[in-house]
Design a protein around this motif. Structure first.
Motif, mmCIF file in Angstrom:
data_model
loop_
_atom_site.group_PDB
_atom_site.id
_atom_site.type_symbol
_atom_site.label_atom_id
_atom_site.label_comp_id
_atom_site.label_asym_id
_atom_site.label_seq_id
_atom_site.Cartn_x
_atom_site.Cartn_y
_atom_site.Cartn_z
ATOM 1 N N THR A 26 0.803 -1.221 0.000
ATOM 2 C CA THR A 26 0.000 0.000 0.000
ATOM 3 C C THR A 26 0.838 1.274 0.000
ATOM 4 N N HIS A 27 2.089 1.200 0.475
ATOM 5 C CA HIS A 27 2.910 2.402 0.615
ATOM 6 C C HIS A 27 4.342 2.132 0.136
ATOM 7 N N ALA A 28 4.950 3.157 -0.418
ATOM 8 C CA ALA A 28 6.380 3.149 -0.741
ATOM 9 C C ALA A 28 6.980 4.410 -0.129
ATOM 10 N N TRP A 29 7.847 4.237 0.859
ATOM 11 C CA TRP A 29 8.454 5.365 1.566
ATOM 12 C C TRP A 29 9.887 5.561 1.064
ATOM 13 N N PHE A 30 10.198 6.775 0.639
ATOM 14 C CA PHE A 30 11.550 7.117 0.204
ATOM 15 C C PHE A 30 12.236 7.850 1.361
ATOM 16 N N PHE A 31 13.307 7.266 1.909
ATOM 17 C CA PHE A 31 13.912 7.942 3.061
ATOM 18 C C PHE A 31 15.026 8.886 2.632
ATOM 19 N N ASP A 32 15.131 9.976 3.382
ATOM 20 C CA ASP A 32 15.995 11.099 3.028
ATOM 21 C C ASP A 32 17.203 11.153 3.951
ATOM 22 N N THR A 33 18.334 10.724 3.452
ATOM 23 C CA THR A 33 19.608 10.897 4.155
ATOM 24 C C THR A 33 20.591 11.442 3.125
ATOM 25 N N GLN A 34 20.685 12.747 3.052
ATOM 26 C CA GLN A 34 21.252 13.415 1.877
ATOM 27 C C GLN A 34 22.695 13.056 1.558
ATOM 28 N N MET A 35 23.479 12.641 2.534
ATOM 29 C CA MET A 35 24.859 12.263 2.262
ATOM 30 C C MET A 35 25.008 10.761 1.996
ATOM 31 N N ILE A 36 23.899 10.022 2.080
ATOM 32 C CA ILE A 36 23.961 8.569 1.973
ATOM 33 C C ILE A 36 23.198 8.051 0.760
ATOM 34 N N THR A 37 22.060 8.664 0.447
ATOM 35 C CA THR A 37 21.255 8.227 -0.692
ATOM 36 C C THR A 37 21.014 9.398 -1.628
ATOM 37 N N GLY A 38 20.269 9.135 -2.708
ATOM 38 C CA GLY A 38 19.835 10.215 -3.574
ATOM 39 C C GLY A 38 18.832 11.092 -2.849
ATOM 40 N N ASP A 39 18.531 12.228 -3.436
ATOM 41 C CA ASP A 39 17.629 13.201 -2.815
ATOM 42 C C ASP A 39 16.185 12.808 -3.073
ATOM 43 N N CYS A 40 15.480 12.440 -1.998
ATOM 44 C CA CYS A 40 14.096 11.985 -2.168
ATOM 45 C C CYS A 40 13.194 13.115 -2.630
ATOM 46 N N PHE A 41 13.535 14.348 -2.328
ATOM 47 C CA PHE A 41 12.676 15.463 -2.733
ATOM 48 C C PHE A 41 12.738 15.676 -4.247
ATOM 49 N N VAL A 42 13.891 15.395 -4.838
ATOM 50 C CA VAL A 42 13.981 15.444 -6.294
ATOM 51 C C VAL A 42 13.155 14.309 -6.897
ATOM 52 N N ALA A 43 13.279 13.112 -6.302
ATOM 53 C CA ALA A 43 12.542 11.962 -6.819
ATOM 54 C C ALA A 43 11.037 12.140 -6.678
ATOM 55 N N LEU A 44 10.602 12.873 -5.647
ATOM 56 C CA LEU A 44 9.181 12.998 -5.343
ATOM 57 C C LEU A 44 8.585 14.352 -5.733
ATOM 58 N N ALA A 45 9.382 15.269 -6.278
ATOM 59 C CA ALA A 45 8.959 16.670 -6.418
ATOM 60 C C ALA A 45 7.655 16.877 -7.169
ATOM 61 N N THR A 46 7.443 16.080 -8.199
ATOM 62 C CA THR A 46 6.249 16.312 -9.014
ATOM 63 C C THR A 46 5.116 15.345 -8.708
ATOM 64 N N LEU A 47 5.296 14.474 -7.732
ATOM 65 C CA LEU A 47 4.332 13.397 -7.546
ATOM 66 C C LEU A 47 2.971 13.851 -7.050
ATOM 67 N N ASN A 48 2.902 14.936 -6.274
ATOM 68 C CA ASN A 48 1.578 15.355 -5.825
ATOM 69 C C ASN A 48 0.762 15.920 -6.979
ATOM 70 N N GLY A 49 1.443 16.285 -8.062
ATOM 71 C CA GLY A 49 0.732 16.668 -9.265
ATOM 72 C C GLY A 49 0.385 15.449 -10.117
ATOM 73 N N LEU A 50 1.332 14.500 -10.205
ATOM 74 C CA LEU A 50 1.106 13.302 -11.007
ATOM 75 C C LEU A 50 0.184 12.305 -10.329
ATOM 76 N N ALA A 51 0.265 12.250 -8.997
ATOM 77 C CA ALA A 51 -0.528 11.268 -8.235
ATOM 78 C C ALA A 51 -1.224 11.965 -7.078
#
Length: 325
Positions: A26-51
């Motif tokens: 039911t859910h996919a959570w992208f966790f934000d650890t900016q020095m460890i993973t990619g930037d989740c805000f970039v990955a999610l930036a347009t999603l509230n418009g798309l979904a």
């Protein structure tokens, strides 16, 4: 009970989310650890418009994100202010906040032309472990999320949050509680430190080592000492971490691989016992019993964090999920 997955953000993370959705998660959570993973805000930036209507916002004081830069957790008051500003903007309000040392009024200037979706609500979830952060969660009427390692700990954490929720005058039935965990669905005769279990659950087990080293580096008192059964492993890792380079930034090596993979040098300390005590690593039937205990206690969702390169684990956890459909 809802079932979600946790994803280490990357440019192709959508593939993992897509497969999880196909399997009924039911859910996919992208966790934000900016020095460890990619930037989740970039990955999610347009999603509230798309979904529209399918986005949730989780926030915490930043153990991983902050410690990876040698910093302590953000103060609760600062997090509350940040939440106030974010949701003020999402509600099309003019909000005042400190920017470059001065209080300034800001707002989204053109929400009506549809470039930013401020019409569909984005639920708030707060990562809260202690009584003060749990009280803030209740004050803001937010969803609650926390990491769990075993059933007794999960039940105790939920009871504590429920007390904070009720103390704030909230209806107990309205609390949405999300338990994050990590682990491996073991096959018959498979040990808890098998190569597969080490890849899928070992990174979460190593978090206990990293946390202990953080406290040692800063000279802080660790109010949650390691269980006696794994005290030797923790002490051994801390001793090794004292030799990390550079001496004034040992946190860089300490947090390398944090929650993503087990560093070669720390492998000796990530034992089967440490994995069993810090993760949901067991055979399928036992894991179903653990999940059932969480569901009966009142947890709303369980999230399985998927380590990079081990996306096959989604198929294993889907079997656990199907038992609760």
């Amino acid at each position: 009970m809802d079932f979600g997955i946790g994803i280490a953000t990357a440019s192709d993370s959508w593939k993992v989310a897509q497969r999880a959705e196909e399997l009924g998660f039911t859910h996919a959570w992208f966790f934000d650890t900016q020095m460890i993973t990619g930037d989740c805000f970039v990955a999610l930036a347009t999603l509230n418009g798309l979904a529209p209507g399918r986005i949730d916002f989780g926030i915490g004081t930043g153990f991983s994100a902050q410690r990876a830069m040698g910093l302590g957790a953000v103060k609760l008051a600062e997090m509350e202010e940040y939440i106030r500003v974010v949701y003020g903007l999402l509600n099309d309000e003019t909000v005042e906040t400190a920017i470059e040392g001065k209080r300034r009024k800001i707002r989204f200037l053109n929400p009506e032309i549809g470039l930013i979706n401020t019409k569909d609500a984005i639920p708030l979830h707060i990562s809260a472990y202690g009584p003060r952060s749990q009280a803030l969660t209740a004050k803001l009427n937010a969803g609650w999320k926390t990491f769990v390692s075993d059933v007794p700990g999960a039940l105790g954490a939920l009871e504590s949050m429920q007390q904070s929720w009720k103390a704030a005058g909230r209806n107990g039935a309205d609390l949405y509680a999300t338990a994050w965990t990590c682990g491996c669905v073991l096959g018959d005769g498979e040990p808890a430190d098998s190569p597969r279990a080490m890849a899928q659950a070992g990174p979460r087990a190593a978090v206990l080592l990293h946390r202990a080293a953080d406290f040692d580096m800063e000279g802080w008192q660790n109010t949650s000492p390691a269980p006696q059964e794994v005290a030797a492993e923790v002490a051994g890792y801390v001793a090794m971490a004292r030799r990390y380079e550079p001496p004034d930034a040992r946190y860089l090596t300490n947090h390398r691989g944090h929650f993503l993979f087990v560093k070669p040098e720390e492998r000796q300390f990530v034992t089967a016992e440490l994995i069993r005590r810090t993760t949901f690593t067991a055979r399928e039937q036992e894991l179903k019993q653990r999940v059932e205990a969480l569901r009966e206690a009142g947890w709303s969702q369980i999230v399985i964090a998927i380590t990079p390169g081990e996306e096959r684990a989604i198929e294993d956890w889907a079997r656990i999920k199907r038992a609760f459909e």
